[in-house]
Design an enzyme around this catalytic site. Structure first.
Site, PDB file in Angstrom:
ATOM      1  CE  LYS A 113      -4.060  -2.307   1.119  1.00 15.55           C
ATOM      2  NZ  LYS A 113      -3.773  -3.710   1.250  1.00 15.55           N
TER       3      LYS A 113
HETATM    4  C1  LIG Z   1      -4.325  -4.730   0.870  1.00 16.78           C
HETATM    5  C2  LIG Z   1      -3.637  -5.916   0.749  1.00 16.78           C
HETATM    6  C3  LIG Z   1      -3.917  -6.940  -0.329  1.00 16.78           C
HETATM    7  C4  LIG Z   1      -5.370  -6.939  -1.086  1.00 16.78           C
HETATM    8  O1  LIG Z   1      -5.085  -5.792  -1.870  1.00 16.78           O
HETATM    9  P1  LIG Z   1      -6.349  -5.148  -2.781  1.00 16.78           P
HETATM   10  O2  LIG Z   1      -6.294  -3.765  -2.880  1.00 16.78           O
HETATM   11  O3  LIG Z   1      -7.660  -5.798  -2.363  1.00 16.78           O
HETATM   12  O4  LIG Z   1      -6.266  -5.829  -4.283  1.00 16.78           O
HETATM   13  C5  LIG Z   1      -3.047  -8.053  -0.455  1.00 16.78           C
HETATM   14  N1  LIG Z   1      -2.228  -8.347   0.386  1.00 16.78           N
HETATM   15  C6  LIG Z   1      -1.677  -7.131   1.533  1.00 16.78           C
HETATM   16  C7  LIG Z   1      -0.519  -7.343   2.110  1.00 16.78           C
HETATM   17  C8  LIG Z   1      -2.455  -6.069   1.572  1.00 16.78           C
HETATM   18  O5  LIG Z   1      -2.243  -5.234   2.431  1.00 16.78           O
END
Ligand SMILES: *Cc1c(COP(=O)(O)O)cnc(C)c1O
Length: 498
Positions: A113
Site C-alpha cells: 500500500k
Molecule cells: C491490501 C492488501 C492486499 C489486497 O489488495 P487489494 O487492494 O484488495 O487488491 C493483499 N495483500 C496485502 C498485504 C495487503 O495489504
C-alpha cells in the site's frame, strides 16, 4: 484526459477533480475516458530511469492536468525521500521454479500500500489547489489493516489534511493494530469498530455520502476525500509498478522485448489486480491474470460463475488484508468491459446493495475468463506454501503472498502453454509474523508481537525491518472502540462539528 463516473458516463471531470473527490457523488468510481497506450519504444525509453522518473512519465499519460514539474515533484517526495529501504523502490526475486516475486513492500509500513499511499497525499493536496477549493481535506479510511497504517504514514502532518482511520476491532493482526495505535502526527485519528471490514467500509461510505455531514463539513471549511483504492489517485500509482516491473525484466534480460508473461495477484478489493489489467490494456504484454483469494472466495466464484454473491459467511483468516466480501474495484473492470454501459453498472451495483448479489451475462463472463482465472486457498494451504517455499528457496513469504504463490503454482501446473509468471508480493513476512513463524515450524504460543519478531528472525535468518522493531518504544495513542452506528458521531466529535 477526462474522467467519467462508472454510474454516470455523462459526468466529465479532470484528474484533479477525480482525486480530490475520491468517489463520485452518484456512488460510482472515477474511470479514465480512454486507456493510454504505450509502444515498444515508450517502454524502451523507460530503461535506465529511476522508479520515480518512470512513475512521472506514466502519470503524465493519465494526470494530464498536472505539469511535468508537479508530477516530478510528487514522485520525488514519494519515492526519493528515503522512505523506501531500497533505492529501486520495488524488487524482483526469483524462485527455484522460475517464477518471480514482485516485492512491493520495501516502504515505511512494510506493505504494498505504501507504493500508492506515499504519493497520494502529494497528488491530493495539489488536486485540491487545482480545483480552486481552499478547504482542509479530511481523509476517512476503512481498513482491513494495511491501508490504514500506510495512509496514516503518508498523511502524517501533511499541511491542509486530517486523517481518520477505522479498523475492525478483531479483524487485524496484532502487529497491524500496534502500527496504527502508535501512529504519530497532529492530524491523525485511529478508531476500532465493533464489526468486520465490510462494516467499517459501509460506515465510512455512509458518512461520505451523507448530505448533512457534507454540509456541516463545508460550513467548517472542510471536505472529505478517500485514501481507499476507490480513489483514482491510489490506483494509478499501482499501474506504474506493473509497467516498471516489465521494463526492469527487460533490462535484466529476464524477458525479451514483447515477450508475454502472466501475473498473479493476491487480492480482496480487486484493486491491485485491476491495476495489472490497466497495465495490460496499456500494452504491457500480459498473457493472463490470476486472481488469488483466501477462503473469502467471492471473486473466485464470480470469475467461475458470473454471479457475484456477497451473502456468505465472513471468515477471519491469516491473510486479513484480503478478508473482504465486497470488491469495490470490480465495478471499474465491469464498466470498461461492458463498453462503458453505466446503466448496466447502476443496475448491478444497485442490486448488490439491496439484494447482496448481481449476475452478469454468460457472454461477458466468458470474456472475463479469457483474461482472468481465480482460485482460493485456506489457511492450512497458505501456511503449507510458506513452509514449502522457505524449504525450497530459503525465501520467506508473507501470508498474502503465499496465497498468490499457491494460486500461481496451481495455474502453471494446469496451463497448456507456459509463460513466465510474475507474482505480486504484497507484504513483508514480519507483518504477519505469528502465522509465518508457525508455517516454517516455529511456535508463537503466548509470545507477544515483538517476541514473535525475534523468534522469526532466529528461525528464518531474515532481518527484522526497522520500521516494525522501532514500534516497541512508541507510545500507544489510540485505543478507542466504537459501534458502526456511532462512527458518524465519532467523526463529528473529533472534527468539532455539529
Ligand atoms: C491490501 C492488501 C492486499 C489486497 O489488495 P487489494 O487492494 O484488495 O487488491 C493483499 N495483500 C496485502 C498485504 C495487503 O495489504
Amino acid at each position: 484526459m477526462f474522467y467519467h463516473s462508472t454510474r454516470n458516463k455523462a459526468l466529465k471531470v479532470t484528474s484533479a477533480e477525480a482525486i480530490a473527490q475520491g468517489i463520485s457523488a452518484d456512488g460510482g468510481l472515477f474511470v479514465p475516458e480512454s486507456i493510454p497506450e504505450m509502444t515498444a519504444e515508450d517502454f524502451e525509453n523507460l530503461k535506465g530511469l529511476s522508479y520515480a522518473e518512470r512513475a512521472a512519465r506514466i502519470f503524465k499519460l493519465y494526470l494530464t492536468d498536472f505539469t511535468d514539474e508537479e508530477l516530478r515533484e510528487c514522485t520525488k517526495n514519494a519515492y526519493e525521500s528515503g522512505s523506501f529501504e531500497t533505492p529501486a523502490v520495488q524488487e524482483i526475486a526469483e524462485l527455484a521454479d522460475g517464477s518471480m516475486l514482485l516485492e512491493l513492500w520495501h516502504g515505511p509500513t512494510c506493505a504494498f500500500k505504501d507504493m500508492a499511499l506515499q504519493i497520494l497525499p502529494h497528488f491530493l493536496t495539489r488536486s485540491i489547489k487545482k480545483t480552486g477549493i481552499d478547504r482542509e481535506v479530511v481523509i476517512l479510511t476503512a481498513t482491513s489493516g494495511d491501508t490504514g497504517k500506510a495512509a496514516l504514514a503518508g498523511f502524517q502532518d501533511v499541511p491542509g489534511t486530517k486523517i481518520m482511520v477505522f479498523y475492525p476491532e478483531d479483524g487485524v493482526s496484532s502487529m497491524q493494530k500496534r502500527q496504527m495505535q502508535t501512529q504519530e502526527g497532529e492530524n491523525v485519528r485511529v478508531c476500532a469498530v465493533k464489526g468486520n471490514f465490510d462494516d467499517c467500509q459501509n460506515g465510512v461510505k455512509a458518512i461520505f455520502t451523507d448530505p448533512a455531514m457534507q454540509e456541516a463539513l463545508a460550513a467548517n471549511g472542510m471536505q472529505f476525500s478517500s485514501a481507499n483504492s476507490i480513489n483514482w489517485g491510489r490506483l494509478v500509482p499501482q499501474i506504474v509498478y506493473y509497467v516498471s516491473a516489465y521494463v526492469t525484466m527487460l533490462e535484466k534480460g529476464i524477458l525479451e522485448n514483447g515477450q508475454r508473461f502472466c501475473v498473479t495477484v493476491p487480492t480482496g478489493n480487486f484493486g491491485n489486480i485491476l491495476a495489472a489489467w490497466y497495465a495490460k490494456q496499456m500494452g504491457v504484454p500480459i498473457q493472463h491474470l490470476v486472481c488469488a483469494s483466501n477462503i473469502n472466495n467471492v471473486l473466485t466464484d464470480f470469475i467461475r460463475t458470473g454471479v457475484y454473491d456477497r451473502s456468505r459467511t465472513f471468515h477471519a483468516t491469516v491473510s486479513p488484508s484480503m478478508d473482504i466480501l465486497i470488491s469495490s474495484n470490480l465495478e471499474r473492470l465491469l464498466y470498461h468491459m461492458t463498453g462503458e454501459d453505466d446503466a448496466q453498472i447502476r443496475e448491478w451495483f444497485g442490486a448488490l446493495k439491496t439484494e447482496g448479489r448481481y449476475q452478469i451475462s454468460i457472454e461477458l463472463r466468458n470474456r472475463i475468463q479469457a483474461e482472468f482465472s481465480g482460485s482460493f486457498w485456506d489457511d492450512a494451504q497458505t501456511k503449507e506454501t510458506i513452509g514449502k517455499v522457505f524449504a525450497e528457496n530459503g525465501y520467506l513469504s508473507d501470508t498474502h503472498t503465499a496465497v498468490g504463490i499457491a494460486a500461481a503454482r496451481d495455474y502453471q501446473a494446469k496451463a497448456s502453454e507456459k509463460y513466465p509468471m510474475l507474482i505480486a508480493s504484497t507484504a513483508n513476512p514480519y507483518k504477519f509474523g505469528a502465522a509465518v513463524l508457525e508455517a516454517i515450524g516455529g511456535t508463537a504460543d503466548g509470545a507477544d508481537e515483538y517476541a514473535v519478531l525475534d523468534l522469526l528472525q532466529a528461525k528464518s535468518g531474515m532481518k527484522i525491518p526497522a520500521a516494525l522493531a522501532d514500534l516497541k518504544t512508541k507510545t500507544v495513542r489510540f485505543t478507542e472502540v466504537t459501534a458502526q452506528d456511532q462512527m458518524d458521531a465519532y467523526v463529528r466529535e473529533k472534527l468539532g462539528i455539529q
